[in-house]
Enzyme design. Sequence first.
Site, PDB file in Angstrom:
ATOM      1  N   LYS A   1       0.804  -1.223   0.000  1.00 49.39           N
ATOM      2  CA  LYS A   1       0.000   0.000   0.000  1.00 49.39           C
ATOM      3  C   LYS A   1       0.839   1.277   0.000  1.00 49.39           C
ATOM      4  CE  LYS A   1      -4.443  -1.312   0.376  1.00 49.39           C
ATOM      5  NZ  LYS A   1      -5.553  -0.778  -0.420  1.00 49.39           N
TER       6      LYS A   1
ATOM      7  N   SER B   1       0.825  -9.782   0.090  1.00 48.57           N
ATOM      8  CA  SER B   1       0.543  -8.346   0.043  1.00 48.57           C
ATOM      9  C   SER B   1       0.816  -7.603   1.340  1.00 48.57           C
ATOM     10  CB  SER B   1      -0.917  -8.114  -0.357  1.00 48.57           C
ATOM     11  OG  SER B   1      -1.793  -8.725   0.590  1.00 48.57           O
TER      12      SER B   1
END
Length: 433
Positions: free
Chosen positions: A66, A325
């Site tokens: 992110k 992730s």
Amino acid sequence: MTTSQTAASSPAHFEPIRAADIQLAQSRISSVIAPTPLQYCPRLSQETGAEVFLKREDLQDVRSYKIRGAYYSIAKLSQEEREAGIVAASAGNHAQGVAYACRTMGIKGRIFVPTKTPKQKRNRIKVHGGDAIELVVTGANFDEAAAAARAEAEKHGSTVVEPFDARDTIIGQGTVAAEILSQLSARGHSLDTVVVPVGGGGLLSGITSYFADMAPHASLVGAEPRGAASLDAALEAGQPVTLEDVDPFVDGAAVKRIGAHPYQVIAANRERIQNLKVSEGTVCTAQLSLYQDEGIIAEPAGALSVAALGQMDIAPGSVVVCIISGGNNDVLRYAEIMERSLVDRGLKHYFLVNFLQEPGQLRHFLMEILGPDDDITLFEYLKRNNRETGAALVGLELGAATDLGPLLERMEESSIDCQRLLPGTAEYDYLVK
């Protein structure tokens, strides 16, 4: 003037994202965000018959991909927008990227997270942001926190940095794809399939955009939690829809509504994207395996891609990349992770057992009903006066999933009344959770 990347352009006027846009973003963030490793995984390769690589986005400074979209979005803001201050909403990982960018660029920010955001993520947001940010905890889920953030921006004229539903965010996340192709090429490999975790769709749409130009023959698999399958619902409806309820366990991907911009990219490339819904229990099993076998501390959303491998039809010898992730997992969650994994694998079961109020009943249960490899992990007994029976909540861990059938047969033949509690029922949720 209030700036919202989501509101800046409607999906109908969404400018297509090209590989050149993502390459430009990569050059702009490369001085701050180093490439993450692409690691070959012998265990998963042996299990699948493919060559499986793990893209370790959990090794970012903020332990999540992110930071890419957050940093690029903020780096592109005008001086006027920066001076207006930053507002962002997040389940935790986007917030860390925003916090990091605010501190390093000297921009003030207010970050909104839902009440169920793990404490570990809240603490990391504060560490990365320091005095540059203020953390606001509000709302039962991401969508409610996002609504509060937008209301804040409208009131004070702040700049909203969206976690997934914005062009610059998508472009920033797409830099993961550029690294994957470069790293595989350096090893003499070409990509066949990439497995991407899906929440709001920013990562999948960014990777899809890059591959459309640079790897048109590679296939993509979107892996989303079964309890928050917003992409699946959107594909079925032909447009983004809002889920009535979501299971918040996979907090990094527990989004009620897929982003409008990401959906447009995904829908335009529908023929090359397979979307899979992965049960939360399977995610937990993947988390535990990554930790025990590879030493990788993945959060639930971070393990989605690996958890999806068991549902895929993988060609022998093909090159498959799974994106890990994020690694922002609270150690206090491991008891629940283990529990969900055992239930998903058919090893953990719960029963309501009505014992007759007479001596020897517990001994009968232990000696004649339980198998040699069955362990009692929970026993809550309530004996009531003036009652012929007393109920107990009993949790059993079996040696193998195949032991359940014989156990149920012994219970059926016994004089003791045993009622199995099934996951997903009101009784199970009330008594067990």
